[in-house]
Design a protein around this motif. Structure first.
Motif, mmCIF file in Angstrom:
data_model
loop_
_atom_site.group_PDB
_atom_site.id
_atom_site.type_symbol
_atom_site.label_atom_id
_atom_site.label_comp_id
_atom_site.label_asym_id
_atom_site.label_seq_id
_atom_site.Cartn_x
_atom_site.Cartn_y
_atom_site.Cartn_z
ATOM 1 N N TYR A 112 0.824 -1.213 0.000
ATOM 2 C CA TYR A 112 0.000 0.000 0.000
ATOM 3 C C TYR A 112 0.855 1.259 0.000
ATOM 4 N N ALA A 113 0.406 2.257 -0.738
ATOM 5 C CA ALA A 113 1.200 3.470 -0.909
ATOM 6 C C ALA A 113 1.119 4.409 0.292
ATOM 7 N N ASP A 114 0.206 4.134 1.216
ATOM 8 C CA ASP A 114 0.101 5.027 2.374
ATOM 9 C C ASP A 114 0.505 4.301 3.653
ATOM 10 N N CYS A 115 1.093 3.135 3.499
ATOM 11 C CA CYS A 115 1.450 2.349 4.673
ATOM 12 C C CYS A 115 2.892 1.894 4.472
ATOM 13 N N LEU A 116 3.806 2.855 4.493
ATOM 14 C CA LEU A 116 5.166 2.597 4.044
ATOM 15 C C LEU A 116 6.183 2.513 5.163
ATOM 16 N N GLN A 117 5.728 2.697 6.383
ATOM 17 C CA GLN A 117 6.664 2.640 7.497
ATOM 18 C C GLN A 117 5.877 2.272 8.750
ATOM 19 N N PRO A 118 6.568 1.763 9.772
ATOM 20 C CA PRO A 118 5.862 1.310 10.970
ATOM 21 C C PRO A 118 5.184 2.434 11.740
ATOM 22 N N ARG A 119 5.681 3.662 11.599
ATOM 23 C CA ARG A 119 5.052 4.776 12.317
ATOM 24 C C ARG A 119 4.196 5.597 11.353
ATOM 25 N N PRO A 120 3.104 6.148 11.844
ATOM 26 C CA PRO A 120 2.318 7.038 10.970
ATOM 27 C C PRO A 120 3.128 8.277 10.600
ATOM 28 N N TRP A 121 2.766 8.901 9.491
ATOM 29 C CA TRP A 121 3.447 10.134 9.080
ATOM 30 C C TRP A 121 3.075 11.245 10.046
ATOM 31 N N TYR A 122 3.995 12.145 10.274
ATOM 32 C CA TYR A 122 3.617 13.338 11.027
ATOM 33 C C TYR A 122 3.514 14.492 10.043
ATOM 34 N N HIS A 123 2.814 15.530 10.447
ATOM 35 C CA HIS A 123 2.556 16.636 9.527
ATOM 36 C C HIS A 123 3.865 17.298 9.128
ATOM 37 N N GLY A 124 4.020 17.552 7.843
ATOM 38 C CA GLY A 124 5.215 18.241 7.389
ATOM 39 C C GLY A 124 6.361 17.301 7.044
ATOM 40 N N LYS A 125 6.177 16.028 7.291
ATOM 41 C CA LYS A 125 7.243 15.096 6.942
ATOM 42 C C LYS A 125 7.300 14.929 5.430
ATOM 43 N N SER A 126 8.500 14.804 4.915
ATOM 44 C CA SER A 126 8.588 14.498 3.492
ATOM 45 C C SER A 126 9.509 13.311 3.312
ATOM 46 N N GLY A 127 9.415 12.707 2.170
ATOM 47 C CA GLY A 127 10.258 11.556 1.906
ATOM 48 C C GLY A 127 10.197 11.253 0.422
ATOM 49 N N TYR A 128 10.900 10.211 0.027
ATOM 50 C CA TYR A 128 10.918 9.818 -1.374
ATOM 51 C C TYR A 128 10.292 8.449 -1.498
ATOM 52 N N ILE A 129 9.324 8.347 -2.389
ATOM 53 C CA ILE A 129 8.681 7.056 -2.616
ATOM 54 C C ILE A 129 9.187 6.501 -3.937
ATOM 55 N N VAL A 130 9.598 5.264 -3.922
ATOM 56 C CA VAL A 130 9.960 4.597 -5.162
ATOM 57 C C VAL A 130 8.827 3.629 -5.503
ATOM 58 N N ILE A 131 8.211 3.856 -6.662
ATOM 59 C CA ILE A 131 7.193 2.918 -7.143
ATOM 60 C C ILE A 131 7.925 1.851 -7.943
ATOM 61 N N CYS A 132 7.679 0.611 -7.629
ATOM 62 C CA CYS A 132 8.326 -0.471 -8.364
ATOM 63 C C CYS A 132 7.279 -1.300 -9.089
ATOM 64 N N LYS A 133 7.670 -1.839 -10.235
ATOM 65 C CA LYS A 133 6.835 -2.847 -10.862
ATOM 66 C C LYS A 133 7.175 -4.172 -10.190
ATOM 67 N N LEU A 134 6.164 -4.978 -9.976
ATOM 68 C CA LEU A 134 6.377 -6.241 -9.285
ATOM 69 C C LEU A 134 5.595 -7.349 -9.972
ATOM 70 N N ILE A 135 6.260 -8.468 -10.186
ATOM 71 C CA ILE A 135 5.534 -9.669 -10.602
ATOM 72 C C ILE A 135 5.547 -10.598 -9.399
ATOM 73 N N LYS A 136 4.373 -10.840 -8.830
ATOM 74 C CA LYS A 136 4.342 -11.589 -7.579
ATOM 75 C C LYS A 136 4.646 -13.068 -7.778
ATOM 76 N N GLY A 137 4.257 -13.611 -8.949
ATOM 77 C CA GLY A 137 4.468 -15.037 -9.156
ATOM 78 C C GLY A 137 3.588 -15.857 -8.230
ATOM 79 N N LYS A 138 4.097 -16.965 -7.751
ATOM 80 C CA LYS A 138 3.313 -17.810 -6.847
ATOM 81 C C LYS A 138 3.457 -17.272 -5.430
ATOM 82 N N VAL A 139 2.317 -16.944 -4.843
ATOM 83 C CA VAL A 139 2.309 -16.295 -3.535
ATOM 84 C C VAL A 139 1.861 -17.278 -2.465
#
Length: 206
Positions: A112-139
């Motif tokens: 999920y794009a909004d669940c990227l770290q164990p702690r919630p975001w705080y206001h004013g925080k910034s960061g870099y998101i890398v979107i990756c293509k993924l082939i899950k294969g057999k899960v």
């Protein structure tokens, strides 16, 4: 070669944002994030390896669904780290999480794009998101393992996900939601784990 292209047009940013928004766990996240710029990552090596992975698995009889490209997400505090992943790929031993599998034999990446770290975001925080293509294969769904003897990659599979409990996201902590929404991705051949699973390909940096 590796290059970052800064698109003058906003179309790449729109593409990226729509990918992110369609991958939110919590619908209220739509209003909470602002994305300033998108950089297209074109790494020919990773793209060709992603293709090679898909072809090998297709030859091995994987279904269309198992070979479908999907998106997954990584978060970094600074641009250098984000760029490094785009250059060197997502490598084993890069995760502090170990609940779904041995971090020395595979990599973790967020569903999920909004669940990227164990702690919630705080206001004013910034960061870099890398979107990756993924082939899950057999899960394979595995139960979370909090012991020191890590779960090993499962032969015949390419990815572990957490067995989802019945508790609704509202009841579980942010940290739990983060752990439960990770993919643990690995590529094992001849008994040894690849240092960089080919089925993850960095795509856009935001």
């Amino acid at each position: 070669g590796f290059h970052l292209e800064l698109e003058g047009s906003s179309s790449l940013l729109q593409t990226a944002v729509s990918v992110l928004q369609s991958s939110y766990l919590d619908s209220t996240s739509q209003d909470g994030f602002q994305y300033s710029q998108a950089i297209l990552v074109e790494n020919a090596v990773f793209l060709s390896e992603l293709k090679a992975f898909a072809q090998a698995k297709e030859a091995a009889g994987y279904s269309r669904e198992e070979l479908e490209e999907t998106f997954a997400f990584l978060l970094f505090d600074n641009e250098e780290e984000a760029k490094e992943v785009c250059q060197t790929g997502l490598r084993v031993n890069s995760s502090s999480i170990s609940t779904l599998g041995d971090p020395a034999k595979g990599v973790y990446i967020s569903r999920y794009a909004d669940c990227l770290q164990p702690r919630p975001w705080y206001h004013g925080k910034s960061g870099y998101i890398v979107i990756c293509k993924l082939i899950k294969g057999k899960v394979r769904a595995v139960s979370e393992n909090h012991t020191a003897s890590f779960t090993c990659p499962s032969p015949g599979y390419d990815c572990h996900v957490a067995v989802s409990g019945n508790n609704s996201p509202a009841q579980s902590s942010h940290c739990q939601a983060f752990t439960q929404s990770q993919y643990y991705v690995y590529e094992v051949s001849d008994g040894s784990a690849a240092e960089r699973p080919r089925q993850i390909c960095p795509y856009i940096v935001l």
